[in-house]
Design a protein around this motif. Structure first.
Motif, PDB file in Angstrom:
ATOM      1  N   ASN A 110       0.838  -1.198   0.000  1.00 18.09           N
ATOM      2  CA  ASN A 110       0.000   0.000   0.000  1.00 18.09           C
ATOM      3  C   ASN A 110       0.878   1.255   0.000  1.00 18.09           C
ATOM      4  O   ASN A 110       1.276   1.760   1.045  1.00 18.09           O
ATOM      5  CB  ASN A 110      -0.905  -0.031   1.232  1.00 18.09           C
ATOM      6  N   ALA A 112       0.158   4.372  -0.785  1.00 21.85           N
ATOM      7  CA  ALA A 112      -0.468   5.546  -0.175  1.00 21.85           C
ATOM      8  C   ALA A 112      -0.340   5.504   1.340  1.00 21.85           C
ATOM      9  O   ALA A 112      -0.093   6.530   1.990  1.00 21.85           O
ATOM     10  CB  ALA A 112      -1.940   5.627  -0.584  1.00 21.85           C
ATOM     11  N   LEU A 113      -0.491   4.319   1.931  1.00 17.67           N
ATOM     12  CA  LEU A 113      -0.346   4.173   3.375  1.00 17.67           C
ATOM     13  C   LEU A 113       1.084   4.483   3.806  1.00 17.67           C
ATOM     14  O   LEU A 113       1.309   5.176   4.803  1.00 17.67           O
ATOM     15  CB  LEU A 113      -0.716   2.749   3.791  1.00 17.67           C
ATOM     16  N   ARG A 116       1.714   8.145   3.821  1.00 15.38           N
ATOM     17  CA  ARG A 116       0.918   8.854   4.824  1.00 15.38           C
ATOM     18  C   ARG A 116       1.430   8.628   6.242  1.00 15.38           C
ATOM     19  O   ARG A 116       1.448   9.560   7.053  1.00 15.38           O
ATOM     20  CB  ARG A 116      -0.543   8.409   4.710  1.00 15.38           C
ATOM     21  N   ASP A 150     -15.708  -1.882   1.839  1.00 10.69           N
ATOM     22  CA  ASP A 150     -14.438  -1.155   1.870  1.00 10.69           C
ATOM     23  C   ASP A 150     -13.753  -1.269   3.220  1.00 10.69           C
ATOM     24  O   ASP A 150     -12.895  -0.457   3.565  1.00 10.69           O
ATOM     25  CB  ASP A 150     -14.659   0.316   1.526  1.00 10.69           C
ATOM     26  N   ARG A 222     -10.022  -0.308   4.159  1.00  8.60           N
ATOM     27  CA  ARG A 222      -9.105  -0.947   3.201  1.00  8.60           C
ATOM     28  C   ARG A 222      -7.852  -0.098   2.973  1.00  8.60           C
ATOM     29  O   ARG A 222      -6.805  -0.625   2.616  1.00  8.60           O
ATOM     30  CB  ARG A 222      -9.808  -1.148   1.853  1.00  8.60           C
ATOM     31  N   GLU A 223      -7.971   1.208   3.198  1.00  9.74           N
ATOM     32  CA  GLU A 223      -6.805   2.080   3.015  1.00  9.74           C
ATOM     33  C   GLU A 223      -5.738   1.808   4.076  1.00  9.74           C
ATOM     34  O   GLU A 223      -4.597   2.267   3.943  1.00  9.74           O
ATOM     35  CB  GLU A 223      -7.218   3.546   3.063  1.00  9.74           C
ATOM     36  N   GLN A 224      -6.087   1.037   5.118  1.00 14.75           N
ATOM     37  CA  GLN A 224      -5.141   0.694   6.183  1.00 14.75           C
ATOM     38  C   GLN A 224      -4.537  -0.703   6.004  1.00 14.75           C
ATOM     39  O   GLN A 224      -3.776  -1.155   6.861  1.00 14.75           O
ATOM     40  CB  GLN A 224      -5.839   0.758   7.543  1.00 14.75           C
TER      41      GLN A 224
END
Length: 384
Positions: A110, A112-113, A116, A150, A222-224
């Motif tokens: 990931n 993006a993770l 961030r 999600d 899901r972004e995590q």
């Protein structure tokens, strides 16, 4: 979250020798003088972590592109050994963040993770721990995971999580219905679905604030999600990381050998001085063996040699600490005695990141030591 402290130096200017020297100074000036008191505390002093944060060391193994120093494995192991020789519980707690969570997130899928969260973790703005040793256990999954739109839904028990109350976040893992293991980054703050146990009473390092976590319908976006691995991929990762915790055992062995040398000087004992030199030489040999194999997990013989080297370090740490206890006499019965603390820490390292292969190799090495002793004593060894 750790409060503000001296800002770390720019990662682009990372000098591994200088970083390790900072670690040695903190170990000698901050950690070691208070190590016995820290061992008996309810939780490690925040000043210990702040000292590491202020020196820029919490981002040691995080890649430079995410604000860390990008230290290779050999440097990270030396750093861990330095801290473990000074204060085992501080070494163990910060290891979850510095050489555990941060590199694991950096190796994930990931991007993006990573962008961030890793800069905040590398700087020490946020502190992260890990809770996924249960995925190595055979039998039914202790934490089950499901994909729900999600979100990822986690239910079950994380049996071991170190640094609760100090850490803002944790890398957790659960088993999906198809058998794959999913790793997520979850906040530990004000989450009703995460129910910690009281601090577990351990043989050593009770100041590590180690708990078990009951996850009741924990939902993570899901972004995590850090990564999703097959069992084969997870086993390969475990094998590749087999030798990293050897630095803990080598650190405690070095500290115990130093105690022997000090006792030899006080008493003018040639026998203790000889023992201290012998242990120091063996520690150097074991470290060389670890370094020879740790950075080539792709080698055909890696698995066999890595397990043997790790078992050697485990046994060496316990044996050297036991010698320090014996040389200390009756005072080592006191709970606050340094030799006893080192002996208990060495015992804990025997079980750290343990696999079945490592367990068998450690026991076999201990059996071999016994057979060697019987042979040296001139007693008959029954081949049956």
């Amino acid at each position: 979250m750790l409060p503000s402290s001296i800002p770390p130096p720019p990662p682009a200017a990372a000098d591994f020798g200088a970083l390790l020297e900072r670690a040695r100074r903190i170990a000698a000036d901050v950690l070691a003088p208070a190590a016995n008191a820290t061992d008996q505390a309810e939780v490690i002093p925040r000043e210990n972590l702040l000292a590491l944060k202020g020196a820029g060391l919490l981002g040691l193994a995080t890649p430079t592109r995410y604000g860390g120093h990008g230290a290779p494995g050999r440097v990270a192991r030396e750093y861990t050994e330095i801290l473990a020789g000074a204060c085992g519980v501080t070494a163990f707690v910060q290891m979850q963040h510095t050489t555990g969570a941060c590199p694991l997130i950096a190796r994930g899928e990931n991007e993006a993770l990573k962008e961030r969260v890793l800069p905040r973790l590398a700087s020490g703005e946020r502190f992260c721990t890990v809770g996924f040793s249960h995925v190595r256990r055979p039998g039914p999954p202790m934490v089950r995971a499901e994909l729900d739109g999600d979100q990822v839904l986690l239910d079950g028990t994380v049996p071991w999580l170190t640094g609760h109350g100090l850490a803002d976040d944790a890398v957790l893992a659960g088993t999906l219905p198809d058998g794959r293991v999913i790793f997520v980054l979850s906040s530990l703050r004000e989450v009703e679905a995460i129910q910690p146990s009281p601090p577990l009473r351990l043989c050593a390092m009770n100041a590590s604030a180690t708990v078990s976590l009951r996850l009741r319908g924990l939902r993570v976006g899901r972004e995590q999600v850090i990564a999703t691995l097959t069992r084969e991929q997870q086993t390969a990762r475990d094998a590749a990381g087999m030798l990293a915790p050897a630095a803990l055992s080598l650190g405690v062995a070095g500290a115990a050998a130093a105690l022997l040398a000090q006792a030899a000087d006080r008493r003018g004992s040639a026998a203790l001085a000889s023992a201290a030199r012998g242990f120091a030489g063996e520690i150097d040999d074991a470290r060389a063996e670890v370094n020879a194999w740790a950075d080539q997990p792709e080698a055909a013989e890696y698995g066999e040699h890595a397990v043997r080297a790790r078992a050697w370090c485990i046994e060496l740490g316990v044996r050297t600490a036991h010698a320090a206890v014996a040389a200390s006499g009756g005072s080592a019965n006191l709970l606050e005695h340094t030799a006893q603390r080192l002996f208990r820490e060495a015992m804990l390292y025997s079980l750290t990141a343990q696999t079945r292969d490592l367990q068998a190799a450690t026991v076999q090495r201990l059996v071999g030591r016994g057979e060697e002793g019987r042979g040296q004593s001139g007693k008959r060894v029954d081949p049956a």
